[in-house]
Design an enzyme around this catalytic site. Structure first.
Site, PDB file in Angstrom:
ATOM      1  CE1 TYR A 138      -4.608 -59.049   8.774  1.00 20.66           C
ATOM      2  CE2 TYR A 138      -2.954 -60.441   7.750  1.00 20.66           C
ATOM      3  CZ  TYR A 138      -3.831 -59.391   7.681  1.00 20.66           C
ATOM      4  OH  TYR A 138      -3.936 -58.687   6.504  1.00 20.66           O
ATOM      5  CE  LYS A 190     -16.985 -48.139  11.310  1.00 23.50           C
ATOM      6  NZ  LYS A 190     -17.282 -46.998  10.430  1.00 23.50           N
ATOM      7  CG  ASP A 224     -15.497 -45.054   8.189  1.00 23.07           C
ATOM      8  OD1 ASP A 224     -14.836 -44.680   9.187  1.00 23.07           O
ATOM      9  OD2 ASP A 224     -16.747 -45.109   8.214  1.00 23.07           O
ATOM     10  CG  ASP A 248      -3.603 -56.080   4.633  1.00 27.98           C
ATOM     11  OD1 ASP A 248      -2.503 -56.014   4.069  1.00 27.98           O
ATOM     12  OD2 ASP A 248      -4.599 -56.643   4.130  1.00 27.98           O
ATOM     13  CG  ASP A 252      -2.486 -52.792  -0.553  1.00 25.79           C
ATOM     14  OD1 ASP A 252      -1.436 -53.088   0.069  1.00 25.79           O
ATOM     15  OD2 ASP A 252      -2.972 -53.514  -1.451  1.00 25.79           O
TER      16      ASP A 252
HETATM   17  C1  IPM Z   1       0.846 -57.526   3.438  1.00 28.90           C
HETATM   18  C2  IPM Z   1       0.148 -58.638   2.708  1.00 28.90           C
HETATM   19  C3  IPM Z   1      -0.052 -59.795   3.685  1.00 28.90           C
HETATM   20  C4  IPM Z   1      -0.920 -59.287   4.826  1.00 28.90           C
HETATM   21  C5  IPM Z   1      -0.632 -61.056   3.037  1.00 28.90           C
HETATM   22  C6  IPM Z   1       0.185 -61.518   1.849  1.00 28.90           C
HETATM   23  C7  IPM Z   1      -0.797 -62.175   4.018  1.00 28.90           C
HETATM   24  O1  IPM Z   1      -1.043 -58.204   2.167  1.00 28.90           O
HETATM   25  O2  IPM Z   1       1.994 -57.730   3.868  1.00 28.90           O
HETATM   26  O3  IPM Z   1       0.265 -56.447   3.563  1.00 28.90           O
HETATM   27  O4  IPM Z   1      -2.151 -59.348   4.725  1.00 28.90           O
HETATM   28  O5  IPM Z   1      -0.357 -58.845   5.818  1.00 28.90           O
HETATM   29 MN    MN Z   2      -1.382 -56.084   2.425  1.00 36.38          MN
END
Ligand code: IPM
Ligand code: MN
Length: 356
Positions: A138, A190, A224, A248, A252
């Site tokens: 990042y 990893k 993974d 990240d 999700d």
């Molecule tokens: C998150 C989002 C951000 C990230 C994006 C919007 C830059 O996906 O907060 O998880 O990748 O950190």
């Molecule tokens: Mn994210």
């Protein structure tokens, strides 16, 4: 009169302002119950500000924010602004300039919330992801050669520093001790492929753990395999520590197993500075202004913020009110499917908080 806190609020784009308004209702109700004073200052940064001024953030934005006790962020992302500009110029820029080196993302399935995982319940899905938040892929380091030609080279470098890794794993071990559950921290990396970066993580993880956290069990899982276990046996996890990019991605997945973006919240934390709390989901432009978006993620972010500020009772009663609404009121956490509008959910939660 109890303590008072100055909160910077960045409602942002899309449904951000709607959800932040509901979080503030819950905060105000909890402040009343706990005899705390909250003083809000709003900043109108986001897509519209960028479109009218041509700058994403004023130069003194971080300095201004540093004078607050905490920041509550709605959402960033505007349909008329090219993807990447606001994300980099606002969200990532604040994470970096305020040195939010931890992204704390609890993955907790509340009672009454549906998970897509068959045969799993709240007792199985309850762990915390500690994501490194200022390094890795990042940092924006890299570049192109021969851009736009068939010979183009694109390089994106993952930066991992001993300092950055060490402070992150220490935070995870400390948190694990405080949570006092199974006392296990799992390093997610990893090592079989990232033989430089993951190797640094692995060495620091074990060195620090062995020297200073002998009471905490150390586990390791490739990223993974972590995804697989999060679906198959989420109950195995207590605290997961992970680099920025993998963090990240797995969060999700974490959000979806805890009921979706309507409920998932996180904190961008600088333990020595000012931290910023936000729903994990985006600005959901298609639901903007319709009063259908679920504000719970923002309300949970507000609860995390108060918890972080040391107002444990405020954090707890807000979170418990969300849980109560999940069990007793809201049918489904999806936008437009709750059986209530955005503001009605906010009212239900705030009334429940006020009754404590
Ligand atoms: C998150 C989002 C951000 C990230 C994006 C919007 C830059 O996906 O907060 O998880 O990748 O950190
Ligand atoms: Mn994210």
């Amino acid at each position: 009169m109890g303590k008072s806190y100055r909160i910077a609020v960045i409602p942002g784009d899309g449904t951000g302002p709607e959800v932040v308004a509901e979080a503030r209702k819950a905060l105000d109700a909890a402040a009343g119950v706990c005899d705390v004073k909250l003083d809000y200052t709003e900043f109108n940064w986001g897509g519209d500000y960028y479109k009218s001024t041509g700058v994403v953030l004023p130069d003194d934005a971080a300095d201004k924010l540093k004078t607050f006790d905490a920041i509550l962020l709605g959402a960033i992302g505007h349909p008329d602004v090219k993807p990447g500009i606001l994300e980099k110029g606002l969200l990532l820029s604040l994470r970096f300039s305020l040195d939010h080196y931890i992204n704390l993302r609890p993955v907790k399935l509340y009672p009454g919330v549906k998970t897509p995982l068959k045969d799993k319940g709240p007792e199985d899905i309850d762990f915390v992801v500690v994501r490194e938040n200022t390094e890795g892929l990042y940092t924006g380091s890299g570049g192109n050669l021969k851009k736009g030609t068939p010979d183009e080279v694109a390089i994106q470098t993952s930066i991992n520093t001993h300092l950055g890794v060490e402070r992150c794993v220490r935070y995870a071990f400390d948190l694990c001790r405080r949570l006092d559950k199974t006392k296990t921290v799992t390093l997610c990396a990893k090592t079989n492929v990232l033989t430089y970066a993951s190797d640094l993580w692995e060495r620091v993880f074990h060195e620090v753990g062995k020297a200073d956290y002998p009471d905490i069990k150390r586990e390791y899982a490739h990223v993974d395999a972590t995804c697989m276990w999060m679906v198959k046996n989420p109950e195995w996890f207590d605290v997961i520590v992970v680099d920025n990019m993998f963090g990240d991605i797995i969060t999700d997945l974490g959000a979806i197993i805890q009921g979706g973006m309507g409920i998932a919240a996180g904190g961008n934390i600088n333990p020595e500075g000012v931290s910023m709390f936000e729903p994990i989901g985006g600005s959901a432009p298609k639901y903007t202004g319709k009063n259908v978006i679920n504000p719970m993620a923002s309300i949970v972010a507000a609860s995390m913020m108060m918890e972080h500020l040391g107002e444990h009772r405020m954090g707890k009663i807000i979170e418990e009110a969300v849980m109560w609404a999940c069990v007793n009121k809201v049918k489904d956490l999806g936008a437009g499917k709750m059986g209530y509008s955005t503001s009605e959910v906010g009212d239900l939660v705030a009334e429940q908080v006020a009754g404590r």
